[in-house]
Structures are given as C-alpha cells and as structure tokens.
Write a protein that holds these residues in place. Structure first.
Motif, PDB file in Angstrom:
ATOM      1  N   LYS A 233      -7.653  22.747  10.410  1.00 29.74           N
ATOM      2  CA  LYS A 233      -7.637  21.279  10.452  1.00 29.74           C
ATOM      3  C   LYS A 233      -8.290  20.724   9.184  1.00 29.74           C
ATOM      4  CE  LYS A 233      -9.393  17.334  12.957  1.00 29.74           C
ATOM      5  NZ  LYS A 233     -10.266  16.809  13.993  1.00 29.74           N
ATOM      6  N   ILE A 234      -7.752  19.615   8.679  1.00 29.89           N
ATOM      7  CA  ILE A 234      -8.345  18.992   7.492  1.00 29.89           C
ATOM      8  C   ILE A 234      -8.695  17.532   7.797  1.00 29.89           C
ATOM      9  CG2 ILE A 234      -7.945  18.271   5.087  1.00 29.89           C
ATOM     10  CD1 ILE A 234      -6.157  20.722   4.760  1.00 29.89           C
ATOM     11  N   ASN A 235      -9.950  17.165   7.546  1.00 31.90           N
ATOM     12  CA  ASN A 235     -10.361  15.755   7.583  1.00 31.90           C
ATOM     13  C   ASN A 235     -10.387  15.262   6.153  1.00 31.90           C
ATOM     14  OD1 ASN A 235     -11.166  15.685  10.433  1.00 31.90           O
ATOM     15  ND2 ASN A 235     -12.838  17.032   9.774  1.00 31.90           N
ATOM     16  N   ILE A 236      -9.814  14.092   5.918  1.00 26.22           N
ATOM     17  CA  ILE A 236      -9.946  13.473   4.592  1.00 26.22           C
ATOM     18  C   ILE A 236     -10.808  12.229   4.755  1.00 26.22           C
ATOM     19  CG2 ILE A 236      -8.757  12.392   2.634  1.00 26.22           C
ATOM     20  CD1 ILE A 236      -6.237  13.925   3.445  1.00 26.22           C
ATOM     21  N   ILE A 237     -11.887  12.175   3.975  1.00 24.62           N
ATOM     22  CA  ILE A 237     -12.747  10.982   3.979  1.00 24.62           C
ATOM     23  C   ILE A 237     -12.567  10.297   2.631  1.00 24.62           C
ATOM     24  CG2 ILE A 237     -15.120  10.153   3.957  1.00 24.62           C
ATOM     25  CD1 ILE A 237     -15.914  12.402   5.791  1.00 24.62           C
ATOM     26  N   ASN A 238     -12.169   9.032   2.638  1.00 22.82           N
ATOM     27  CA  ASN A 238     -12.001   8.335   1.352  1.00 22.82           C
ATOM     28  C   ASN A 238     -12.333   6.857   1.479  1.00 22.82           C
ATOM     29  OD1 ASN A 238     -11.276   8.631  -1.436  1.00 22.82           O
ATOM     30  ND2 ASN A 238      -9.514   7.324  -1.019  1.00 22.82           N
ATOM     31  N   ARG A 239     -12.796   6.301   0.357  1.00 15.71           N
ATOM     32  CA  ARG A 239     -13.144   4.881   0.304  1.00 15.71           C
ATOM     33  C   ARG A 239     -11.920   4.022   0.609  1.00 15.71           C
ATOM     34  NH1 ARG A 239     -15.167   3.097  -5.526  1.00 15.71           N
ATOM     35  NH2 ARG A 239     -13.043   3.769  -5.980  1.00 15.71           N
ATOM     36  N   THR A 240     -10.777   4.386   0.016  1.00 14.42           N
ATOM     37  CA  THR A 240      -9.559   3.591   0.185  1.00 14.42           C
ATOM     38  C   THR A 240      -8.622   4.280   1.183  1.00 14.42           C
ATOM     39  OG1 THR A 240      -9.818   2.999  -2.131  1.00 14.42           O
ATOM     40  CG2 THR A 240      -7.711   2.431  -1.113  1.00 14.42           C
ATOM     41  N   GLY A 241      -8.475   3.661   2.348  1.00 11.47           N
ATOM     42  CA  GLY A 241      -7.716   4.289   3.437  1.00 11.47           C
ATOM     43  C   GLY A 241      -6.268   4.609   3.088  1.00 11.47           C
ATOM     44  N   GLU A 242      -5.621   3.713   2.320  1.00  8.27           N
ATOM     45  CA  GLU A 242      -4.183   3.955   2.024  1.00  8.27           C
ATOM     46  C   GLU A 242      -3.973   5.251   1.255  1.00  8.27           C
ATOM     47  OE1 GLU A 242      -4.927   0.292   0.195  1.00  8.27           O
ATOM     48  OE2 GLU A 242      -5.735   0.483   2.224  1.00  8.27           O
ATOM     49  N   ARG A 243      -4.946   5.586   0.397  1.00  7.73           N
ATOM     50  CA  ARG A 243      -4.767   6.812  -0.397  1.00  7.73           C
ATOM     51  C   ARG A 243      -4.876   8.057   0.494  1.00  7.73           C
ATOM     52  NH1 ARG A 243      -7.700   7.269  -5.993  1.00  7.73           N
ATOM     53  NH2 ARG A 243      -5.836   8.372  -6.636  1.00  7.73           N
ATOM     54  N   SER A 244      -5.782   8.023   1.486  1.00  5.39           N
ATOM     55  CA  SER A 244      -5.892   9.161   2.415  1.00  5.39           C
ATOM     56  C   SER A 244      -4.598   9.287   3.205  1.00  5.39           C
ATOM     57  CB  SER A 244      -7.018   8.974   3.422  1.00  5.39           C
ATOM     58  OG  SER A 244      -8.121   8.387   2.856  1.00  5.39           O
ATOM     59  N   ASP A 245      -4.076   8.137   3.648  1.00  7.86           N
ATOM     60  CA  ASP A 245      -2.841   8.184   4.449  1.00  7.86           C
ATOM     61  C   ASP A 245      -1.691   8.725   3.618  1.00  7.86           C
ATOM     62  OD1 ASP A 245      -4.144   7.222   6.634  1.00  7.86           O
ATOM     63  OD2 ASP A 245      -3.672   5.116   6.214  1.00  7.86           O
ATOM     64  N   SER A 246      -1.682   8.365   2.333  1.00 10.03           N
ATOM     65  CA  SER A 246      -0.568   8.831   1.509  1.00 10.03           C
ATOM     66  C   SER A 246      -0.655  10.349   1.282  1.00 10.03           C
ATOM     67  CB  SER A 246      -0.488   7.990   0.235  1.00 10.03           C
ATOM     68  OG  SER A 246      -0.612   8.763  -0.899  1.00 10.03           O
ATOM     69  N   ILE A 247      -1.863  10.894   1.150  1.00 12.03           N
ATOM     70  CA  ILE A 247      -1.999  12.363   1.032  1.00 12.03           C
ATOM     71  C   ILE A 247      -1.597  13.044   2.341  1.00 12.03           C
ATOM     72  CG2 ILE A 247      -3.612  14.278   0.772  1.00 12.03           C
ATOM     73  CD1 ILE A 247      -4.878  13.074  -1.354  1.00 12.03           C
ATOM     74  N   LYS A 248      -2.014  12.426   3.438  1.00 15.55           N
ATOM     75  CA  LYS A 248      -1.682  12.987   4.754  1.00 15.55           C
ATOM     76  C   LYS A 248      -0.148  13.091   4.902  1.00 15.55           C
ATOM     77  CE  LYS A 248      -2.035  11.800   9.593  1.00 15.55           C
ATOM     78  NZ  LYS A 248      -2.766  11.150  10.639  1.00 15.55           N
ATOM     79  N   ASP A 249       0.546  12.002   4.573  1.00 12.66           N
ATOM     80  CA  ASP A 249       2.014  12.005   4.661  1.00 12.66           C
ATOM     81  C   ASP A 249       2.620  13.047   3.730  1.00 12.66           C
ATOM     82  OD1 ASP A 249       1.708   9.956   6.390  1.00 12.66           O
ATOM     83  OD2 ASP A 249       2.268   8.367   4.972  1.00 12.66           O
ATOM     84  N   TYR A 250       2.025  13.145   2.539  1.00 13.74           N
ATOM     85  CA  TYR A 250       2.527  14.069   1.517  1.00 13.74           C
ATOM     86  C   TYR A 250       2.499  15.514   2.024  1.00 13.74           C
ATOM     87  CZ  TYR A 250       2.869  16.144  -3.163  1.00 13.74           C
ATOM     88  OH  TYR A 250       3.264  16.864  -4.261  1.00 13.74           O
ATOM     89  N   PHE A 251       1.348  15.924   2.600  1.00 14.93           N
ATOM     90  CA  PHE A 251       1.257  17.317   3.061  1.00 14.93           C
ATOM     91  C   PHE A 251       1.990  17.537   4.387  1.00 14.93           C
ATOM     92  CE2 PHE A 251      -1.933  17.404  -0.267  1.00 14.93           C
ATOM     93  CZ  PHE A 251      -1.582  18.581  -0.903  1.00 14.93           C
TER      94      PHE A 251
END
Ligand code: ATR
Length: 291
Positions: A155-173
């Motif tokens: 499992k991978i948690n992504i913590i980021n200041r800007t939520g849209e960028r985390s969501d875009s990485i999530k979609d990418y992978f």
C-alpha cells in the motif's frame, strides 16, 4: 591533474541543464571522477529557463555535446524533445539523463536506480508493507515506480501540500501500473501522525529541509516515528535534515539522499563514458565537503 590542463580538441563535453543549477554538486562529482580516472571529458552547468529548453537542446546537438543530466524544472518537459526514451523513464514520466548518440537524443531515468540501490539492503522488510511518500512531484514518481517495480509494496500513502497533484499521481499509477492501493492525504502534520505510524517506510521527496532552510521539516511531531521504521530523505544537503534527526531520535533506521545522488550520477557516467565510476571515492569526497 587540473581538469583545465587537459582540455584539447578531443575533450568531450557533458553537463547539467536546469533552472537554477547553481546548487548542484554534479559538476564537482563528475569533474572529480574524470580527473581521477584520467578521462578527457569536462562537465559544465547550463542554466536554461524553460522557455529556451527546446532551442538549447538543438544547440547541444549542433555542438556535439555528448550527454546531459537534467534537473528541475525540466525532467518532465524534456521528454517531448527527445528521440528515444527508456522504458523506466517513460513509466516514471521523467528523464534525468540524456545521451547524444550520433545526433539522436536518448533519455534515461537513473534516479530510479539510485532509489533502488539505497533501499535494496531493506528489501525483505519493505516487501508487502505500507509505505508513505511525502511529495507529489517528479521525485515522488521515481520513488513510487521503484517501490512498485522492485519492492512489491502492498500500500502507498501519498502526503502532499497540493491535493490535486497527489490525485494525479494516484491516477497515473492506477493507469500505468494497475496499482490501486494508493491513498492520498494533505500535508497536515497532526493528522499525518497515524499515516506515518502505519508505515514501514517513510520517504521525503520534497525540498522541505533543503539547505539553507535546514530548520524546516514535513513533520516535527516525533510520535510519527518508531524504531521499527525506515525513514529515507532524498535530500543530501544537509546530510542530516531535521526530519532525519527526528526519526533518528525515535530509533528509526535513517537514510539520506547521498547514496542515491552518487548512484544516479554513476549510472549517467556509464551511459556517457562506458566506464564505471569509483563511487566509494566519490562518496568519501562528498561526505567531506557536505559535513
Ligand atoms: P521534484 O521533481 O524534485 O519532485 P517538483 O515536481 O517541483 O520537484 O515537486 C516538489 C514537491 O515538493 C512537491 O510535492 C511540492 O508540493 P506541491 O505539490 O504542493 O507544490 C513539495 N514542496 C516543495 N516545497 C514545499 C513546501 N515548502 N511545503 C510543502 N511541500 C513542498
């Protein structure tokens, strides 16, 4: 021998493009190695703003420049101007090394190898575990690709200041590697404690804590860490970030970004010269300079 003593009509030019490039230790690492290994190469920094990237690459080709490292902010944008991109670089969506092969520009991502070699000694502990990645830029993409490809994390948690960028990485992978077990969180230190606590490995890929802002840290809550964890900060200047010091104070195993930096450089060096860098000597030298 001083590097400038040996420059002649046969000297091959390599370098780094970025904006800014003044903080990079790559010129020092590569010129030191060229000198130690008596190779007729020189490594130069090129400060190129994004608006000049395309023209700069054309000029590099015209001038016969043999290879380049690529740093912020060009790692992603450069891909469109290259003739060929390696499988890993394409999957990550970022290139940090370019090789000029008879006028054709080939792109590679050696950051991934730097990450893999840093984490390899902990392979068994990381396999099938929960990992937290702080940040959602190109470096985070390289880390996540390495974790999925080489460490089979659960499992991978992504913590980021800007939520849209985390969501875009999530979609990418999700799309590229069919990995669905990614959870995204905002960078809110108090709320992140539980996320950190549930993780075997925590990786900081942001520039928070980088020299000269050495008092900054993605979390200053020491309860985020314990001795069962591995905490990896991609930053190597300073060698011990505040984040790493905090994790260390709780007994976690800590890793800084110096090995990754040297390994990525050594792989780039191999692409350009066909030779192996003496990484032990380079690590010792950089440790001296950075300590
Ligand atoms: P890289 O290719 O090195 O990953 P990047 O694409 O510019 O560089 O990404 C930098 C990362 O550091 C991002 O996750 C950024 O957060 P945002 O997506 O919110 O911009 C993070 N970052 C940089 N400075 C930060 C700061 N002061 N506080 C929190 N996060 C920061």
């Amino acid at each position: 021998m001083n590097i400038t003593d040996q420059i002649n009509h046969e000297t091959k030019i390599v370098g780094i493009i970025g904006h800014p490039v003044k903080h990079s230790y790559s010129p020092m690492m590569h010129n030191l190695t060229f000198s130690l290994q008596d190779l007729n190469y020189v490594y130069l920094p090129f400060d190129i703003p994004t608006s000049n990237l395309k023209e700069a690459l054309k000029s590099f080709n015209t001038l016969g420049i043999k290879g380049l490292n690529v740093t912020l902010p060009h790692k992603e944008k450069i891909i469109q101007y290259l003739d060929h991109v390696s499988e890993a670089a394409a999957a990550v969506g970022a290139v940090n090394t370019v090789v000029n092969e008879s006028g054709l520009l080939h792109g590679y991502n050696t950051d991934v190898q730097g990450i893999v070699e840093t984490l390899n000694p902990y392979k068994n502990e990381i396999a099938k575990s929960t990992v937290t990645v702080i940040g959602a830029g190109g470096a985070a993409r390289s880390v996540i690709f390495a974790l999925l490809r080489n460490f089979k994390v659960e499992k991978i948690n992504i913590i980021n200041r800007t939520g849209e960028r985390s969501d875009s990485i999530k979609d990418y992978f999700n799309d590229k590697m069919h990995f669905r077990n990614i959870e995204t969180h905002e960078l809110m230190p108090i709320e992140n404690v539980q996320v950190f606590k549930s993780s075997k490995l925590i990786v900081n890929t942001t520039s928070v804590g980088l020299y000269p802002n050495v008092e900054e840290t993605p979390t200053d809550i020491s309860d985020s860490f314990d001795k069962s964890q591995i905490v990896f900060d991609l930053i190597y200047n300073p060698i011990k970030t505040k984040f790493i010091k905090l994790a260390e104070s709780k007994g976690a195993t800590t890793l800084n970004g110096l090995k990754m930096f040297v390994v990525q450089g050594a792989r780039s060096f191999e692409y350009w010269t066909g030779k192996t860098m003496d990484t032990k000597k380079v690590l010792a030298e950089l440790n001296k300079v950075l300590s």
